[in-house]
Motif scaffolding. Structure first.
Motif: not given
Length: 94
Positions: A90-94
């Motif tokens: 799971h990869i997220s950009l904040k």
């Protein structure tokens, strides 16, 4: 209430000013990934040779993935490793 006149900037601000923030964050993230992958391999009693074979890659490629200082890995390699360990990437950009 008095304020601390010696209070400086945050460590992130310092790293950003020194143009080191991105590299430092990349190394920290890679250390966590390598640690979690090795922990999962040990828990499931999967050797490096077995893991490399399941990923259809070489033992040296797996060693690069597990090297906490090597930040040049692909999303495909991460996804394969996660899959064979029963994990989801799971990869997220904040």
């Amino acid at each position: 209430m008095t304020t601390n006149k010696h209070k400086g900037s945050s460590f992130d601000t310092f790293l950003e000013a020194e143009k080191l923030l991105e590299a430092t964050e990349a190394i920290a993230i890679k250390r966590i990934i390598a640690y979690e992958l090795e922990k999962s391999m040990k828990k499931k009693h999967i050797s490096k040779i077995e893991m490399a074979a399941k990923m259809h890659t070489s033992r040296s490629a797996l060693d690069r993935l597990l090297d906490p200082t090597n930040t040049s890995i692909t999303l495909s390699t991460l996804a394969k490793a996660a899959h064979f360990l029963g994990k989801k990437l799971h990869i997220s950009l904040k």
